[in-house]
Motif scaffolding. Structure first.
Motif, PDB file in Angstrom:
ATOM      1  N   ASN A  63       0.686  -1.067  -0.007  1.00  0.00           N
ATOM      2  CA  ASN A  63      -0.297  -0.265  -0.247  1.00  0.00           C
ATOM      3  C   ASN A  63       0.673   1.460   0.255  1.00  0.00           C
ATOM      4  N   ALA A  65      -0.324   4.508   0.045  1.00  0.00           N
ATOM      5  CA  ALA A  65      -1.285   5.344   0.086  1.00  0.00           C
ATOM      6  C   ALA A  65      -0.582   7.099   0.576  1.00  0.00           C
ATOM      7  N   ARG A  66       0.370   6.765   1.598  1.00  0.00           N
ATOM      8  CA  ARG A  66       0.888   7.163   3.020  1.00  0.00           C
ATOM      9  C   ARG A  66       1.893   7.596   2.584  1.00  0.00           C
ATOM     10  N   ALA A 415      -5.322   8.125   5.395  1.00  0.00           N
ATOM     11  CA  ALA A 415      -5.018   7.877   3.863  1.00  0.00           C
ATOM     12  C   ALA A 415      -5.844   8.441   2.816  1.00  0.00           C
ATOM     13  N   MET A 416      -6.361   6.885   2.467  1.00  0.00           N
ATOM     14  CA  MET A 416      -7.381   6.007   1.340  1.00  0.00           C
ATOM     15  C   MET A 416      -8.212   7.645   1.543  1.00  0.00           C
ATOM     16  N   LYS A 417      -8.936   7.251   1.949  1.00  0.00           N
ATOM     17  CA  LYS A 417     -10.608   8.221   2.289  1.00  0.00           C
ATOM     18  C   LYS A 417      -9.651   9.526   1.656  1.00  0.00           C
ATOM     19  N   THR A 418      -8.802  10.556   2.047  1.00  0.00           N
ATOM     20  CA  THR A 418      -8.755  11.467   1.967  1.00  0.00           C
ATOM     21  C   THR A 418      -8.059  11.825   0.479  1.00  0.00           C
ATOM     22  N   ARG A 419      -7.815  10.888  -0.277  1.00  0.00           N
ATOM     23  CA  ARG A 419      -7.057  10.943  -1.223  1.00  0.00           C
ATOM     24  C   ARG A 419      -8.642   9.914  -2.076  1.00  0.00           C
ATOM     25  N   GLY A 420      -9.004   9.944  -1.845  1.00  0.00           N
ATOM     26  CA  GLY A 420     -10.171   9.008  -2.386  1.00  0.00           C
ATOM     27  C   GLY A 420     -10.769   8.127  -3.111  1.00  0.00           C
ATOM     28  N   TRP A 421      -9.886   7.489  -2.446  1.00  0.00           N
ATOM     29  CA  TRP A 421     -10.010   6.319  -2.754  1.00  0.00           C
ATOM     30  C   TRP A 421     -11.011   5.296  -2.198  1.00  0.00           C
TER      31      TRP A 421
END
Ligand code: NAD
Length: 422
Positions: A63, A65-66, A415-421
């Motif tokens: 992963n 995302a970060r 982080a995934m949520k904030t990136r729109g995943w």
């Protein structure tokens, strides 16, 4: 391999338990149960007799995302994709728990380094980069040493990568020798981080480190430095082992004598007129000590022996030494079992420092490295126990491992949520 010992299944079960307790979003959970990318490759290598041998290699990027992937490369005859997948998941949680800007990855090659000479090892290391170089890099995925790989191998890999790139790219890999811009403090950083965690755990359990009895499984990079540093803290290392068994002395073992014996004979015995008492690896785990440090391989404490563990604190310096069933038994017995991805995060934290220094082209002293490491790992320890306390106040009793998972998974999910995943 029995399903309960399959490392990837174990990593998924650990995630599932945390997901349930923390009420993780279903889609985030689904993304986090599998790696983002899995790469298998064949590596042709010229051997000393001019024949070509083909080795199987892997890189798993779990992963990102970060931040870029981060994780070691193992050279091991028993390597397999499932282990590499599990290790890449654990790297994701480790980097997140430490709150450093990396995701998780891991690599491996099926090979027996004991049967290879230096030229063959160099050819294999360069071959690994020719096969996988396009998938790694300072902004993409940053490898490091692990079981049976070392700083020299990192230097060969950096050199091959730089030749392909057409310019020096020191920050593409960490754990390099100082001559090619490794970091001060990297060689004993895993054990050093473990010792900072032990210092905090001892405060929690009101254990006096000075005079505490310690048993260590493994006499490699992690185990050896844990031995040396335990002695510096004033603790007594009463037992230590390697793959062929261990030695025990109630009055404490002598580090210098054991290291010399191992160097000269390849065996751990060490004597002071007479040899130390021999113990098997399974006997070592069950010794009556204050602190047990598994620092060798996975699945050493299982449901078969967890009940027999007498240590008050288990400091997991190895990756995955305690199975989930054993984890539960230790928790119910009141043993303070400190999870691998907290305890051994010192290695990746100083790897992060190396990458930062390579990126800035500005280098730190050993004192700066240790003090920054202490700050980060002590904060991780506090995050884990603050989360455990927060759940306790909601009448939910969770183990330090579940608590560490909650801290780490929550950061990656956010982080995934904030990136729109999702
Ligand atoms: P290493 O190759 O330097 O040493 C491994 C040690 O384990 C050797 O002493 C070997 O004899 C012993 N061993 C192998 N099989 C064994 C068995 N069946 N029973 C008992 N001992 C056995 O490896 P290392 O770098 O010290 O890594 C050890 C563990 O720590 C691994 O789980 C690794 O993933 C983890 N770890 C290491 C680092 C690091 O910076 N070195 C960082 C994080 C995690």
């Amino acid at each position: 391999m029995p399903e309960e010992l399959d490392p990837f299944k174990i990593s998924q079960q650990q995630l599932d338990s945390a997901a349930e307790v923390m009420n993780l979003d279903k889609t985030a959970h689904e993304i986090l149960r599998e790696p983002m990318r899995t790469i298998s490759t064949s590596i042709p290598v010229k051997m000393r007799d001019s024949s070509t041998e083909v080795f199987q290699g892997f890189r798993v990027q779990y992963n990102d995302a970060r931040g870029p992937g981060k994780g070691g490369i193992r050279f091991h005859p028993g390597e397999n994709l499932n282990t590499v997948k599990a290790l890449s998941a654990w790297m994701t949680w480790k980097c997140s728990l430490a709150n450093i800007p990396f995701g998780g990855a891991k690599g491996g090659v099926i090979c027996d380094t004991k049967k290879m000479n230096d030229i063959e090892l160099e050819n294999l290391s360069r071959g690994y980069i020719r096969a996988l170089g396009r998938f790694i890099g300072p902004k993409l995925d940053v490898p490091a040493p692990d079981v049976y790989t070392n700083p020299q191998i990192m230097a060969w890999m950096m050199d091959e990568y730089s030749k392909l790139a057409g310019h020096n790219e020191f920050g593409m890999i960490t754990g390099k020798p100082l001559e090619v811009w490794g970091s001060e403090g990297r060689f004993d950083s895993t054990a050093m981080g473990g010792m900072y965690v032990l210092r905090e755990a001892a405060k929690l359990r009101k254990l006096k480190i000075k005079d505490a009895k310690i048993a260590i499984q493994g006499f490699g990079n992690a185990g050896k430095f844990a031995f040396e540093l335990s002695k510096k803290l004033g603790a007594k290392v009463v037992a230590i082992s390697d793959s062929s068994g261990g030695v025990y002395s109630e009055n404490g073992l002598d580090y210098d004598k054991l290291s010399k014996a191992k160097e000269e004979t390849g065996e751990l015995h060490g004597y002071d007129g007479k040899k130390y008492e021999q113990v098997s690896n399974s006997e070592l785990l069950e010794l009556d000590v204050d602190v047990l440090i598994p620092a060798a391989i996975e699945n050493q404490i299982t449901k078969g022996n967890a009940d027999k563990i007498k240590a008050d604190i288990v400091l997991e310096l190895a990756n995955g030494p305690v199975t989930p069933a054993a984890d539960q038994i230790l928790f119910e017995k009141g043993v303070l079992d400190l999870p691998d991805f907290l305890v051994n995060s010192g290695g990746v934290i100083v790897s992060y420092f190396e990458w930062v220094q390579n990126t800035q082209n500005y280098y730190w002293t050993e004192e700066e490295v240790y003090s920054k490491l202490d700050g980060i790992i002590t904060k991780s320890f506090k995050d884990v126990f603050a989360t455990q306390d927060a759940y306790k106040s909601q009448k939910k009793k969770i183990s330090p491992r579940t608590s560490a998972y909650i801290v780490a998974v929550d950061r990656v999910a956010k982080a995934m949520k904030t990136r729109g995943w999702y």
